[in-house]
Design a protein around this motif. Structure first.
Motif, short mmCIF file in Angstrom:
data_model
loop_
_atom_site.label_atom_id
_atom_site.label_comp_id
_atom_site.label_asym_id
_atom_site.label_seq_id
_atom_site.Cartn_x
_atom_site.Cartn_y
_atom_site.Cartn_z
N ALA A 137 0.83 -1.21 0.00
CA ALA A 137 0.00 0.00 0.00
C ALA A 137 0.86 1.25 0.00
O ALA A 137 1.80 1.38 0.79
CB ALA A 137 -0.92 0.00 1.22
N ARG A 138 0.51 2.20 -0.91
CA ARG A 138 1.15 3.51 -0.96
C ARG A 138 0.07 4.53 -1.29
O ARG A 138 0.12 5.19 -2.33
CB ARG A 138 2.25 3.53 -2.03
CG ARG A 138 3.39 2.54 -1.79
CD ARG A 138 4.23 2.88 -0.57
NE ARG A 138 4.82 4.20 -0.69
CZ ARG A 138 5.95 4.47 -1.33
NH1 ARG A 138 6.61 3.48 -1.92
NH2 ARG A 138 6.43 5.68 -1.40
N CYS A 157 -6.36 8.48 -3.36
CA CYS A 157 -6.64 7.26 -4.11
C CYS A 157 -5.87 6.09 -3.50
O CYS A 157 -4.83 6.28 -2.86
CB CYS A 157 -6.27 7.42 -5.58
SG CYS A 157 -4.50 7.56 -5.88
N PRO A 158 -6.36 4.88 -3.70
CA PRO A 158 -5.63 3.69 -3.26
C PRO A 158 -4.57 3.31 -4.27
O PRO A 158 -4.88 3.02 -5.43
CB PRO A 158 -6.73 2.63 -3.19
CG PRO A 158 -7.73 3.06 -4.22
CD PRO A 158 -7.66 4.55 -4.30
N LEU A 159 -3.32 3.35 -3.87
CA LEU A 159 -2.22 2.97 -4.75
C LEU A 159 -1.48 1.80 -4.13
O LEU A 159 -1.22 1.79 -2.92
CB LEU A 159 -1.26 4.14 -4.95
CG LEU A 159 -0.03 3.83 -5.82
CD1 LEU A 159 -0.43 3.69 -7.27
CD2 LEU A 159 1.04 4.90 -5.66
N ALA A 206 2.97 0.25 -10.40
CA ALA A 206 2.04 0.98 -9.56
C ALA A 206 0.62 0.75 -10.06
O ALA A 206 0.35 0.82 -11.26
CB ALA A 206 2.36 2.47 -9.56
N LEU A 207 -0.28 0.47 -9.12
CA LEU A 207 -1.65 0.13 -9.48
C LEU A 207 -2.63 0.94 -8.63
O LEU A 207 -2.56 0.92 -7.40
CB LEU A 207 -1.90 -1.36 -9.24
CG LEU A 207 -3.30 -1.88 -9.58
CD1 LEU A 207 -3.46 -2.00 -11.09
CD2 LEU A 207 -3.56 -3.22 -8.91
N HIS A 257 -0.97 2.03 -13.55
CA HIS A 257 -2.22 1.52 -14.11
C HIS A 257 -3.38 1.92 -13.21
O HIS A 257 -3.32 1.74 -11.98
CB HIS A 257 -2.16 -0.01 -14.22
CG HIS A 257 -0.91 -0.51 -14.87
ND1 HIS A 257 -0.82 -0.80 -16.21
CD2 HIS A 257 0.32 -0.75 -14.35
CE1 HIS A 257 0.41 -1.21 -16.49
NE2 HIS A 257 1.13 -1.19 -15.37
N LEU A 258 -4.44 2.42 -13.81
CA LEU A 258 -5.65 2.80 -13.07
C LEU A 258 -6.81 2.02 -13.68
O LEU A 258 -7.12 2.19 -14.87
CB LEU A 258 -5.87 4.31 -13.17
CG LEU A 258 -6.97 4.90 -12.30
CD1 LEU A 258 -6.58 6.28 -11.80
CD2 LEU A 258 -8.29 4.99 -13.06
#
Length: 429
Positions: free
Chosen positions: A58-59, A73-75, A106-107, A148-149
């Motif tokens: 988690a970042r 946002c959840p990254l 990164a997602l 990626h989103l």
């Protein structure tokens, strides 16, 4: 307002972000879902399902002005591509063949949850734009291969495209409680609606408040005869096998039923050679912190449970989401009954407007879940690979459009013939 007007903070756990501030941003979005709620993301983290040992670091990225949260946002940093439902294995393999590292990447997504909706929570367009810039800056600073989103809402897509990210489209299948307008719409209008978004506006389907189905038989009456006959046959097979259903909602789902559901869920995953993504602790947290968002169907024979399906619900938006299922024994057509017919019957009875069937599954169209185009956004750091992926996405998008046109010609909805005796509904626990 530029990104320089915000203070960027990155958190290694959603538990470090104030729940009230996060949920306030979510409430401002046009396409929220329960799966972006702070409690849902916190449960994924606290249960260990979406933590570094499982390949999800988690970042979470947040933008602040003083004590006020303006965007978030959840990254996650990922060292694999499992649990995403937008497949980039070929990209990873191409990197590996050229001696390059694709992972970590990164997602921005909700782990294991391919539900379209808000991903970039923001107070306004400027904050959303600044959040995208902050994400790209983080990816560059940490020398990540890509960003990626996934399954984004339209305003997120607009912000990502403006920042130079590439768009990718996939197809899901959703049911709408609309009769007879959608049922009698021409195939071209349905194709246009699928190409666009979850909305049917702009596809010749907008107008007065649509009529909802009165009951399951009213819904069946809107289908082509072949599809209607097949559904009745499938439901009859389950009933003739002596299987009946009961449902429980929210806090009425007891610990015994939660335990039984998880037993089914885990067994079905392992029968397919995989460990389940979610553990029992995660569902225990759902029962404690988000009970109002869950509906459980349990199939029984002679009073003994043998299968279950868990449906996510948004009582305010009147939307239901097909999520998890499992069975302890095989009964012909039981999956269709538990995962489609029982939930659709419940949605009609309770005035829900939409049922989302989840990722993939063209077979869902025969059950009147119609195609909907979903969108993700992608950035790759390596210029040559970015150019190659862009060309690939252009070709893929042409294929998606052709696929949607093909599906539109197979629209299962057609007219409203006379109604018949209704099928017996399930009972509430």
């Amino acid at each position: 307002m530029s990104s320089h007007d915000y203070v960027t903070q990155v958190f290694s756990s959603p538990l470090d972000i104030p729940a009230g501030a996060w949920n306030h941003l979510l409430s401002l979005e046009t396409d929220p879902s329960p799966f972006m709620a702070h409690a849902y993301l916190a449960a994924l983290h606290a249960s260990g399902c979406a933590q570094h040992p499982a390949g999800w670091q988690a970042r979470f990225v947040t933008l602040w002005q003083g004590a006020d949260l303006h965007a978030a946002c959840p990254l996650y940093l990922k060292n694999h591509s499992y649990g995403e439902y937008v497949f980039d294995w070929a990209w990873a393999n191409a990197y590996a063949q050229h001696g390059l590292d694709y992972y970590p990447k990164a997602l921005v997504a909700v782990p294991f949850t391919p539900v379209p909706g808000a991903r970039l929570l923001a107070r306004n367009t400027g904050a959303r734009t600044a959040l995208v810039q902050a994400l790209l800056a983080l990816a560059r600073e940490e020398d990540l291969s890509s960003l990626h989103l996934l399954f984004a809402q339209p305003q997120d897509v607009t912000a990502c495209e403006a920042a130079g990210m590439m768009l990718r489209h996939t197809v899901q299948f959703h049911w709408k409680n609309v009769a007879p307008t959608l049922a009698t719409a021409p195939a071209s209008a349905l194709a246009d609606a699928a190409r666009g978004s979850l909305s049917t506006e702009g596809a010749g389907l907008a107008g007065p408040e649509p009529q909802k189905f009165q009951d399951f038989e009213h819904f069946l009456a809107s289908l082509q005869q072949e599809k209607r006959k097949k559904i009745r046959q499938e439901r009859r097979k389950v009933a003739e096998a002596g299987v009946v259903f009961r449902w429980s909602l929210g806090t009425a789902i007891g610990a015994v039923d939660w335990d039984f559901f998880y037993r089914c869920y885990e067994r079905t995953y392992r029968e397919h050679g995989n460990a389940p993504y979610l553990n029992r602790d995660f569902f225990q947290r759902m029962a404690q912190t988000m009970p109002e968002h869950w509906l459980l169907f349990i199939a029984e024979r002679d009073g003994n449970p043998l299968a279950s399906s868990l449906i996510g619900i948004d009582p305010q938006a009147r939307v239901a989401y097909g999520r998890y299922w499992g069975a302890l024994e095989r009964v012909d057509c039981l999956h269709f009954e538990a995962c489609y017919y029982q939930p659709l019957d419940w949605c009609i009875s309770h005035g829900y407007t939409r049922f989302e069937g989840g990722a993939q599954g063209e077979h869902k169209m025969a059950r009147a879940l119609l195609p909907v185009k979903t969108t993700s956004a992608h950035w790759l750091a390596h210029p040559s690979f970015a150019e190659a992926v862009e060309r690939f996405l252009e070709r893929e998008d042409q294929g998606i459009q052709q696929y949607l046109d093909h599906l539109a010609q197979r629209n299962p909805m057609k007219g409203l013939p006379a109604l018949r005796t209704p099928f017996a509904p399930p009972t509430a626990a």
